[in-house]
Design an enzyme around this catalytic site. Structure first.
Site, PDB file in Angstrom:
ATOM      1  N   GLU A 208       7.887 -11.501 -11.059  1.00 54.11           N
ATOM      2  CA  GLU A 208       6.447 -11.439 -11.357  1.00 54.11           C
ATOM      3  C   GLU A 208       6.199 -11.021 -12.801  1.00 54.11           C
ATOM      4  OE1 GLU A 208       7.870 -10.346  -8.627  1.00 54.11           O
ATOM      5  OE2 GLU A 208       6.846 -11.373  -6.977  1.00 54.11           O
TER       6      GLU A 208
ATOM      7  N   GLU B  22      -7.550  -2.709   7.009  1.00 56.18           N
ATOM      8  CA  GLU B  22      -6.695  -3.766   6.429  1.00 56.18           C
ATOM      9  C   GLU B  22      -7.462  -5.028   6.060  1.00 56.18           C
ATOM     10  OE1 GLU B  22      -3.957  -3.690   9.673  1.00 56.18           O
ATOM     11  OE2 GLU B  22      -2.863  -1.977   8.835  1.00 56.18           O
TER      12      GLU B  22
ATOM     13  N   ARG C  42       0.818  -1.215   0.000  1.00 56.11           N
ATOM     14  CA  ARG C  42       0.000   0.000   0.000  1.00 56.11           C
ATOM     15  C   ARG C  42       0.858   1.274   0.000  1.00 56.11           C
ATOM     16  NH1 ARG C  42      -1.900  -1.397   6.098  1.00 56.11           N
ATOM     17  NH2 ARG C  42      -0.889   0.319   7.202  1.00 56.11           N
TER      18      ARG C  42
HETATM   19  C1  LIG Z   1      -4.605  -5.820  -3.052  1.00 56.47           C
HETATM   20  C2  LIG Z   1      -3.439  -6.258  -2.217  1.00 56.47           C
HETATM   21  C3  LIG Z   1      -2.857  -5.387  -1.288  1.00 56.47           C
HETATM   22  C4  LIG Z   1      -1.749  -5.771  -0.538  1.00 56.47           C
HETATM   23  N1  LIG Z   1      -1.168  -4.872   0.320  1.00 56.47           N
HETATM   24  C5  LIG Z   1      -0.009  -5.188   0.958  1.00 56.47           C
HETATM   25  C6  LIG Z   1       0.693  -4.204   1.750  1.00 56.47           C
HETATM   26  O1  LIG Z   1       0.268  -3.074   1.899  1.00 56.47           O
HETATM   27  N2  LIG Z   1       1.868  -4.587   2.327  1.00 56.47           N
HETATM   28  C7  LIG Z   1       2.370  -5.862   2.206  1.00 56.47           C
HETATM   29  O2  LIG Z   1       3.434  -6.153   2.754  1.00 56.47           O
HETATM   30  N3  LIG Z   1       1.708  -6.807   1.474  1.00 56.47           N
HETATM   31  C8  LIG Z   1       0.551  -6.494   0.851  1.00 56.47           C
HETATM   32  N4  LIG Z   1      -0.094  -7.422   0.076  1.00 56.47           N
HETATM   33  C9  LIG Z   1       0.433  -8.797   0.010  1.00 56.47           C
HETATM   34  C10 LIG Z   1       1.608  -8.925  -0.917  1.00 56.47           C
HETATM   35  O3  LIG Z   1       1.363  -8.238  -2.111  1.00 56.47           O
HETATM   36  C11 LIG Z   1       1.842 -10.401  -1.231  1.00 56.47           C
HETATM   37  O4  LIG Z   1       2.194 -11.069  -0.047  1.00 56.47           O
HETATM   38  C12 LIG Z   1       2.889 -10.619  -2.293  1.00 56.47           C
HETATM   39  O5  LIG Z   1       3.083 -11.994  -2.459  1.00 56.47           O
HETATM   40  C13 LIG Z   1       4.180  -9.987  -1.885  1.00 56.47           C
HETATM   41  O6  LIG Z   1       5.123 -10.194  -2.893  1.00 56.47           O
HETATM   42  P1  LIG Z   1       6.617 -10.510  -2.518  1.00 56.47           P
HETATM   43  O7  LIG Z   1       6.600 -11.903  -1.972  1.00 56.47           O
HETATM   44  O8  LIG Z   1       7.324 -10.409  -3.810  1.00 56.47           O
HETATM   45  O9  LIG Z   1       7.051  -9.521  -1.512  1.00 56.47           O
HETATM   46  C14 LIG Z   1      -1.224  -7.067  -0.687  1.00 56.47           C
HETATM   47  C15 LIG Z   1      -1.796  -7.953  -1.606  1.00 56.47           C
HETATM   48  C16 LIG Z   1      -2.891  -7.555  -2.367  1.00 56.47           C
HETATM   49  C17 LIG Z   1      -3.482  -8.514  -3.388  1.00 56.47           C
END
Ligand SMILES: Cc1cc2nc3c(=O)[nH]c(=O)nc-3n(C[C@H](O)[C@H](O)[C@H](O)COP(=O)(O)O)c2cc1C
Length: 479
Positions: free
Chosen positions: A225, A274, A166
């Site tokens: 990704e 959240e 976020r």
């Molecule tokens: C709509 C949405 C909002 C998200 N917001 C956050 C956030 O604010 N902070 C966070 O750490 N993960 C957030 N997530 C979860 C991460 O995007 C998710 O765990 C993702 O796998 C992280 O990628 P990474 O493993 O490459 O860090 C969100 C996921 C979605 C679908």
């Protein structure tokens, strides 16, 4: 693949009759509340907000993008399926294919980049030019990034990561970034900061919803990704280098900000409504992005994806896809005969995981439960894993509760794993602690293996009898 970018996605979704235009809703709470109320309906449409007060017509925001099976199918390039069940079976085997094929789809750098229709640099940078909503009544600020893709690079390996994290607006050129411990974007900025260097960051704030799917899910470690999304699409994604950091930004994005996340600088971030359904992490200091460039298409569209008390804007997408990914992760970890997995929306698709197995040997159920709770897809901020027999539909809450009530004995069938991966977002952790641990309960709600054959017979008509009677009495029993 039927579409190239968000604009073509909107055309496809409109043709399905699943897009609603909304004019005149205010960025201050109105767009957020409409999104929340609309999203709770069955078959909730995608909402395209325009004529937002204080903003030029054409500066738009999309929410509710991925709330139905047909829209998720379009996004994944699958045949449009009307039902969740059909979509789940169409997904069978695909996460493994995407993972294997990702290496064949590195993004391609292009010179044609609609996102550079408009470029704002340095003193022209103004985040408030765009209709960022105040989504929930108790939010601590306006969140321009909810369906975002935050692009960072591992300084050691060069690996590019996209994560949905976020983004709150602090002022014209400063944005707050909240990334939970252990997420790749956070590991990246912590590595730069440990060397006393600012971390280069670009954030796409509006794009093809497929990018949200890839950035918001647990793509297997080591795979970018961009490549995972390319494998889903069956075509490489187009990128263009950012002018400030050189990071690859999506060429077809609607709105991208770029700059630096400096070490030692933080500002109060949150509260924010959240995904667990609470304002749990309150307000804490969080890193900032000093924005030096903004790129946007003419008439840009922000992709909003705000959480609230579940089910919410992204529980459906995550439940369907995380369930499919977890099922395959279990198979890869050597857990045999997993017949179904469901990551329930009530738990924000993380806190309650249900795994259905055909029991083959003593210890099989515990193996499935422990692996589900700790493998990459299932590890972060879980709480309960319930393992059930294969006659239970893991997505059917009543079935699962029946199994829990009748096939588990709390004394013997609940195992606890302590000091597991959580975050400030966990509503069961009080604010102010320095490290976020919670625990996992692995509940074995399968019939006890040692007396499987003698376990009481289920009191339910046999399929033959049920079919015969239903046929004879079809008018009486019709819906
Ligand atoms: C709509 C949405 C909002 C998200 N917001 C956050 C956030 O604010 N902070 C966070 O750490 N993960 C957030 N997530 C979860 C991460 O995007 C998710 O765990 C993702 O796998 C992280 O990628 P990474 O493993 O490459 O860090 C969100 C996921 C979605 C679908």
């Amino acid at each position: 693949m039927g579409y190239q970018d968000l604009r073509e996605w909107l055309i496809a979704v409109n043709e399905l009759g699943e897009l609603r235009q909304v004019e005149g809703a205010h960025w201050r709470l109105e767009m957020g509340t409409i999104t929340e109320l609309s999203g709770k309906r069955k078959k909730a449409p995608a909402l395209l907000f325009d004529h937002i007060p204080d903003y030029p017509p054409g500066f738009r925001l999309l929410s509710g993008a991925l709330l139905t099976a047909p829209r998720l199918a379009v996004t994944l390039g699958l045949p449009v399926t009307p039902s969740d069940r059909e979509l789940v079976s169409a997904l069978e085997g695909l996460p493994t294919q995407w993972e294997t094929r990702a290496k064949d789809f590195p993004p391609v750098t292009t010179s044609h980049s609609p996102v550079k229709d408009n470029v704002l640099r340095d003193s022209q940078v103004d985040l408030l030019r765009f209709p960022a909503p105040l989504w929930h009544e108790d939010d601590g600020g306006r969140y321009i990034g909810t369906g975002s893709a935050v692009i960072t690079q591992d300084p050691d390996t060069g690996q590019i990561n996209l994560g949905t994290y976020r983004i709150m607006i602090h002022n014209q050129n400063t944005a707050g970034l909240y990334v939970s411990p252990g997420k790749h974007g956070r590991i990246h900025y912590e590595k730069y900061h440990a060397q006393g260097k600012p971390c280069p960051v670009a954030v796409s704030l509006g794009h093809d919803p497929l990018l949200l799917v890839a950035a918001g899910l647990e793509v297997p470690p080591g795979i970018s990704e961009y490549q995972y999304a390319g494998a889903i699409k069956g075509a490489p994604l187009r990128v263009v280098p950012g002018e400030v950091t050189g990071l690859p930004i999506p060429a077809d994005a609607e709105l991208v900000i770029e700059g630096w996340c400096p070490p030692g600088q933080s500002l109060p971030e949150g509260p924010f409504g959240e995904w667990t359904g609470y304002y749990a992490s309150g307000q804490r200091p969080a890193p900032v992005i000093q924005v030096e460039a903004i790129y946007y298409r003419n008439d840009p569209i922000i992709l909003g994806c705000p959480p609230n008390r579940p089910p919410h804007d992204y529980t459906y997408m995550r439940t369907v896809l995380r369930s499919a990914m977890l099922k395959e992760a279990l198979a890869k970890a050597g857990v045999p005969d997993v017949r179904g997995v469901w990551a329930h929306e009530a738990g924000g698709s993380r806190l309650i995981l249900v795994v259905a197995i055909k029991q083959r040997y003593p210890g099989h159920a515990r193996q499935a439960g422990f692996v589900a709770s700790q493998c990459h897809v299932g590890a972060y901020l879980g709480r309960y894993v319930i393992v059930v027999d294969d006659d239970i539909d893991p997505s059917n809450t009543n079935d699962v509760l029946w199994a829990l009530a009748t096939r588990s004995d709390p004394e013997k069938d609940i195992d606890i794993i302590r000091r597991t991966w959580s975050s400030a977002l966990d509503p069961m952790i009080k604010t102010g602690v320095s490290a976020f641990f919670n625990s996992r309960a692995i509940i074995d709600a399968c019939r006890p293996f040692e007396w499987l054959a003698e376990f009481p017979k289920v009191s339910q008509s046999s399929p033959e009898l049920a079919q015969k009677v239903a046929q004879k009495w079809r008018e009486l029993l019709a819906d």
